[in-house]
Motif scaffolding. Structure first.
Motif, short mmCIF file in Angstrom:
data_model
loop_
_atom_site.label_atom_id
_atom_site.label_comp_id
_atom_site.label_asym_id
_atom_site.label_seq_id
_atom_site.Cartn_x
_atom_site.Cartn_y
_atom_site.Cartn_z
N HIS A 43 40.13 34.56 23.35
CA HIS A 43 40.87 34.16 22.15
C HIS A 43 42.24 33.58 22.50
CE1 HIS A 43 41.78 34.20 17.83
NE2 HIS A 43 43.01 34.40 18.26
N VAL A 44 43.00 34.30 23.33
CA VAL A 44 44.36 33.83 23.62
C VAL A 44 44.33 32.55 24.45
CG1 VAL A 44 45.44 36.10 23.44
CG2 VAL A 44 44.66 35.31 25.67
N GLN B 280 36.86 39.22 25.04
CA GLN B 280 37.13 38.59 23.74
C GLN B 280 38.62 38.29 23.58
OE1 GLN B 280 33.79 40.10 20.61
NE2 GLN B 280 35.53 41.43 20.86
N LEU B 281 39.45 39.25 23.99
CA LEU B 281 40.90 39.05 23.90
C LEU B 281 41.32 37.86 24.75
CD1 LEU B 281 42.06 42.76 24.39
CD2 LEU B 281 42.46 41.42 22.38
N ARG C 1 46.76 44.58 23.35
CA ARG C 1 46.01 43.57 22.60
C ARG C 1 46.72 42.22 22.61
NH1 ARG C 1 42.04 45.74 20.59
NH2 ARG C 1 41.53 44.04 19.21
N GLY C 2 47.20 41.86 23.76
CA GLY C 2 47.84 40.56 23.90
C GLY C 2 48.20 40.32 25.35
N VAL C 3 48.53 39.08 25.68
CA VAL C 3 48.90 38.78 27.06
C VAL C 3 50.27 38.11 27.08
CG1 VAL C 3 46.51 38.44 27.78
CG2 VAL C 3 47.84 36.48 27.06
N LEU D 157 48.75 39.02 15.49
CA LEU D 157 49.11 37.60 15.44
C LEU D 157 49.72 37.25 14.09
CD1 LEU D 157 48.59 34.97 17.20
CD2 LEU D 157 46.68 34.60 15.67
N GLU E 56 35.54 43.77 24.77
CA GLU E 56 36.79 43.56 24.02
C GLU E 56 37.81 42.81 24.87
OE1 GLU E 56 37.20 43.81 21.00
OE2 GLU E 56 39.13 44.59 20.37
N SER F 83 32.07 41.27 18.91
CA SER F 83 32.38 42.02 17.69
C SER F 83 33.89 42.14 17.58
CB SER F 83 31.76 43.41 17.74
OG SER F 83 32.30 44.20 16.71
N HIS F 84 34.40 41.95 16.37
CA HIS F 84 35.83 42.14 16.16
C HIS F 84 36.12 43.54 15.64
CE1 HIS F 84 37.53 37.78 16.15
NE2 HIS F 84 36.75 38.03 17.18
N LEU G 131 35.02 46.48 17.44
CA LEU G 131 34.47 47.39 18.46
C LEU G 131 35.08 48.78 18.39
CD1 LEU G 131 34.05 45.15 21.62
CD2 LEU G 131 32.27 46.43 20.45
N ARG H 48 45.31 49.47 13.59
CA ARG H 48 44.72 50.07 14.77
C ARG H 48 44.75 51.58 14.65
NH1 ARG H 48 48.01 47.67 19.63
NH2 ARG H 48 46.76 49.10 20.81
N TRP I 135 36.75 54.62 25.56
CA TRP I 135 35.69 53.71 25.13
C TRP I 135 34.59 53.69 26.17
CZ3 TRP I 135 36.85 48.58 22.31
CH2 TRP I 135 37.74 48.81 21.27
N ARG J 212 48.81 37.04 21.12
CA ARG J 212 48.08 38.19 20.63
C ARG J 212 46.81 37.75 19.92
NH1 ARG J 212 51.33 42.71 20.56
NH2 ARG J 212 53.54 42.31 20.84
N VAL J 213 46.05 38.73 19.45
CA VAL J 213 44.83 38.40 18.72
C VAL J 213 44.96 38.89 17.28
CG1 VAL J 213 43.36 38.45 20.75
CG2 VAL J 213 43.74 40.55 19.49
N PRO J 214 44.24 38.27 16.35
CA PRO J 214 44.42 38.63 14.95
C PRO J 214 43.52 39.76 14.47
CG PRO J 214 43.11 36.65 15.10
CD PRO J 214 43.42 37.07 16.51
N TRP J 215 42.87 40.46 15.35
CA TRP J 215 42.06 41.58 14.89
C TRP J 215 42.49 42.85 15.60
CZ3 TRP J 215 40.18 38.12 18.52
CH2 TRP J 215 39.64 38.63 19.68
N SER J 216 42.32 43.99 14.93
CA SER J 216 42.80 45.25 15.47
C SER J 216 41.70 46.00 16.20
CB SER J 216 43.34 46.13 14.35
OG SER J 216 42.27 46.55 13.52
N GLY J 217 40.45 45.61 15.96
CA GLY J 217 39.33 46.34 16.56
C GLY J 217 38.75 47.34 15.59
N ALA K 78 31.94 48.43 25.87
CA ALA K 78 32.80 47.96 24.78
C ALA K 78 34.15 47.52 25.33
CB ALA K 78 32.98 49.06 23.74
#
Lengths: 317, 283
Positions: free
Chosen positions: B172-173, B168-169, B104-106, A17, B165, A109-110, A112, A139, B157, A49-54, B161
């Protein structure tokens, strides 16, 4: 994507992000200021998108999480191979089986990907190791020093973001010897910012052929931390407790602990009983869960007059 | 009229399309808590369900939904209190959900749908999820430094998890924070192909917690208890093959097959629309 954002804290070029929140990076001034590159014609790419890579969190990543609520930063200190990783892995595997940590339930958890890397026991990639936490971890499956994140929901529905440092033991060994060692930048950062500390003592080394050196390393670390720890909760973990150091050895470390960090608590862990690992992490989280009250101000009595007596009595109600 | 929107979240082979087909059959032929509005007649476009309806009437399963598929069926519904609802039922290739995790996005279209949705339906086929409980002792010993042998768990994974995840994704979006418990979107977890798990006294929630404890803990601490429910779902009631010719399906019709187990456990309920009715009842 060939273009790199000009904002040093932004990793939009890595597919994350925009740091300033633009959904399309090209709307951001910092992105537009970068050298133009080939036009990306792929319109099917994700736009949100999200601002964390994991991966383990870096220092700028913290800024995304710390404003959202209360957080606890736990510094996990100890020499190389002392058992820090085992402690963290044990805590994650315990959560993975539905357990609680310090009476609190897992709530996200950001990092994981980093936890999963730990669970597969990946070691630090030596070539990539730097003497401090990176600003951001990209990542990938490589394990790099950083902060591991857990969101926990505890009693009364309270939410805490817990960060546990996952750092090479050499940082702390160097720091124990020389406080301003250039290789110990990450250790100094940990000491300055942590809300609570775990010091890991390696019972295997303390009972092995290098026990003299191990005792000295552990004592030095306790002494160094003692200079700075203040009232912050501290836990001494006797790791690998299936090996028993001699009484004199334990006594020497305890004396140092009582002298330098008198409020520190102790716990023993061993991988033969995995529940001891989660108990240690749970104990330190519980100790730091509630923010300690500030020391009450003591107003000195300067003179005794009826007026001051009146004020004082009401000041205390 | 309220037009609730749902988001259907299910990976490949989680049974999205079969559930949609069976749900339509129920609404049309065996109305329960929800039924189709008679004034509207047959929904105008059934192309998304055509293949699955045909296959089930022939007594076999439908083929895999192509990855790029993204269609919608409009179901004009009426509930027991005669309230009219227009439900848009989405259908897509399950790989799209995996792509959300990998990239990691939509896409914007997905994001809009997630933001607007009143309820999320999460389909999980427990039998197909990979967890690593047996590796625990070995992992701990290896991390201890004594033995650094290679472990079998090198790639991939743990399903716990992965699902955490992914949620969470998506949260968030869609702009949903997790510090306060969520009341909206409501979440229905459907444990699909429930017949594969065999009979048990445990409730669907307990079975989810047994197989995917971390995910169960996450859902339990992020959603308000009243905003989440876990159901067992067997859309077909038994395992069909792509080339089978199940006589019960052919003779009695697919609408007579399939059941759900309500969140409190107990006997199978033939009304496949119940989980949706639960999601929609407070909307």
């Amino acid at each position: 994507m060939n273009q790199r954002c000009t904002n040093p804290n932004c990793y939009a070029h890595d597919g994350e992000l925009c740091a300033l929140g633009e959904r399309d990076p090209s709307d951001c001034a910092a992105w537009s200021a970068a050298e133009p590159a080939t036009v990306n014609a792929d319109t099917s790419a994700p736009s949100a998108r999200v601002p964390w890579s994991g991966g383990a969190l870096g220092l700028t990543d913290l800024a995304n999480l710390t404003p959202r609520g209360r957080h606890i930063l736990v510094g996990v200190l100890g020499a190389h191979d002392a058992g820090k990783t085992t402690l963290l892995t044990g805590a994650y595997l315990h959560l993975l089986r539905g357990g609680e940590l310090g009476g609190a339930q897992f709530a996200g958890s950001h990092s994981l990907s980093a936890w999963e890397s730990l669970a597969t026991s990946l070691r630090f990639d030596d070539a990539a190791r730097s003497p401090t936490f990176p600003p951001h971890t990209p990542r990938g499956i490589h394990r790099v020093p950083g902060l591991l994140h857990l969101a926990l929901r505890g009693p009364e529905d309270a939410h805490r973001d817990v960060f546990l440092t996952d750092a090479p033991g050499e940082w702390f060994t160097r720091w124990a010897i020389r406080q301003d060692a250039p290789e110990a930048e990450g250790a100094r950062w940990t000491e300055r910012h942590a809300d609570a500390f775990v010091v890991v003592a390696d019972c295997q080394r303390l009972s092995g052929s290098e026990r003299g050196k191990a005792r000295n390393d552990t004592r030095q670390l306790i002494e160094r931390l003692g200079n700075k720890v203040g009232r912050r909760p501290t836990l001494l973990v006797w790791a690998k407790n299936d090996h028993r150091p001699k009484d004199a050895m334990e006594r020497a470390i305890r004396v140092a602990l009582r002298q330098h960090i008198p409020h520190a608590e102790e716990i023993s862990t061993t991988t033969n009983q995995p529940e001891t690992l989660m108990a240690a992490v749970g104990q330190i989280i519980q100790a730091a869960w509630k923010v300690p009250r500030a020391t009450p101000l003591q107003e000195p009595v300067l003179h005794h007059t009826p007026f001051s007596t009146y004020r004082r009595r009401h000041a205390q109600t | 009229m309220h037009k609730p929107e749902l988001v259907l979240l299910g990976g490949p082979n989680s049974g999205k399309t079969h559930y949609a087909g069976q749900l339509y059959g129920r609404l049309q032929n065996r109305p329960g808590v929800l039924g189709l509005r008679s004034d509207q007649g047959t929904p105008p476009d059934l192309s998304a369900l055509a293949e699955v309806l045909h296959a089930l009437n022939e007594g076999h399963t439908a083929g895999h939904t192509p990855t790029g598929t993204s269609t919608e069926v409009l179901l004009p519904l009426v509930d027991e209190r005669n309230r009219a609802l227009d439900l848009h039922w989405p259908d897509y290739g399950g790989e799209q959900l995996r792509a959300v995790f990998d990239e990691r996005g939509v896409k914007e279209e997905w994001r809009q749908r997630l933001v607007k949705a009143d309820g999320w339906v999460l389909l999980i086929r427990l039998q197909a999820e990979t967890t690593f409980p047996d590796a625990l002792e070995g992992l701990l010993k290896s991390a201890d430094g004594d033995s650094r042998r290679e472990l079998p768990r090198k790639s991939g994974w743990d399903a716990n998890a992965y699902w955490v995840e992914l949620l969470q994704l998506l949260l968030h979006v869609s702009g949903n924070g997790t510090v306060q418990r969520l009341h909206r979107p409501r979440l229905t977890v459907l444990l699909s192909c429930y017949d594969e798990l065999g009979p048990s006294e445990a409730t669907p929630k307990q079975r989810l917690a047994k197989k995917l404890p971390l995910l169960a803990a996450f859902i339990g601490s992020v959603w308000a208890p009243k905003a989440v429910s876990v159901w067992g779902l067997s859309a077909l009631g038994r395992a069909l093959e792509e080339k089978s010719q199940d006589e019960a399906f052919i003779d009695e019709g697919p609408e007579q097959q399939g059941w759900v187990i309500p969140p409190s456990g107990g006997d199978p309920d033939a009304d496949l629309a119940r989980p949706l009715a639960w999601l929609l009842e407070v909307l």
